[in-house]
Design a protein around this motif. Sequence first.
Motif, PDB file in Angstrom:
ATOM      1  N   ASP A  58      73.950  54.771  29.861  1.00 13.19           N
ATOM      2  CA  ASP A  58      73.524  53.493  29.321  1.00 13.19           C
ATOM      3  C   ASP A  58      73.223  52.571  30.492  1.00 13.19           C
ATOM      4  N   TYR A  59      72.266  51.676  30.296  1.00 18.84           N
ATOM      5  CA  TYR A  59      71.846  50.758  31.352  1.00 18.84           C
ATOM      6  C   TYR A  59      71.586  49.378  30.767  1.00 18.84           C
ATOM      7  N   ASP A  61      69.215  46.230  30.511  1.00 16.59           N
ATOM      8  CA  ASP A  61      67.750  46.241  30.480  1.00 16.59           C
ATOM      9  C   ASP A  61      67.121  45.954  31.841  1.00 16.59           C
ATOM     10  N   SER A  62      67.734  45.096  32.620  1.00 16.13           N
ATOM     11  CA  SER A  62      67.129  44.657  33.878  1.00 16.13           C
ATOM     12  C   SER A  62      67.051  45.759  34.927  1.00 16.13           C
ATOM     13  N   LYS A  64      66.786  49.247  33.900  1.00 19.52           N
ATOM     14  CA  LYS A  64      66.208  50.455  33.312  1.00 19.52           C
ATOM     15  C   LYS A  64      64.914  50.829  34.032  1.00 19.52           C
TER      16      LYS A  64
END
Length: 123
Positions: A58-59, A61-62, A64
């Motif tokens: 999981d990441y 958004d900034s 990804k």
Amino acid sequence: VQLQASGGGLVQAGDSLSLSCAASGRTFRDYVVGWFRQAPGKEREFVSAINRNGYRTDYVDSVKGRFTISRDNAKNTVYLQMNSLKPEDTAVYYCAARYTPVVATTETSYHYWGQGTLVTVSS
């Protein structure tokens, strides 16, 4: 489990850097591991996490498409490969672990923390 983060440094925008989180203990493979960061004057934020076998990640958004988390359970180490770094990635980066199978994104979900490693990205 004890964690130690390393690999931080001073780089220029657009450069890459790889962080490592080395863990002690024979049951490292039973822990979900996450990376968090804290920029100057800001609260600590979730960056990325990986489940026990490495198949679920999981990441935030900034990051990804720029950051990749991975793990080598044989070496008791989790990595965070950071590419195309931006000045806003400047922060102290922490790794953390939780002894449950589910990936989590909140600080309070993690029970063990390493010391931070500073990443500075100049423009």
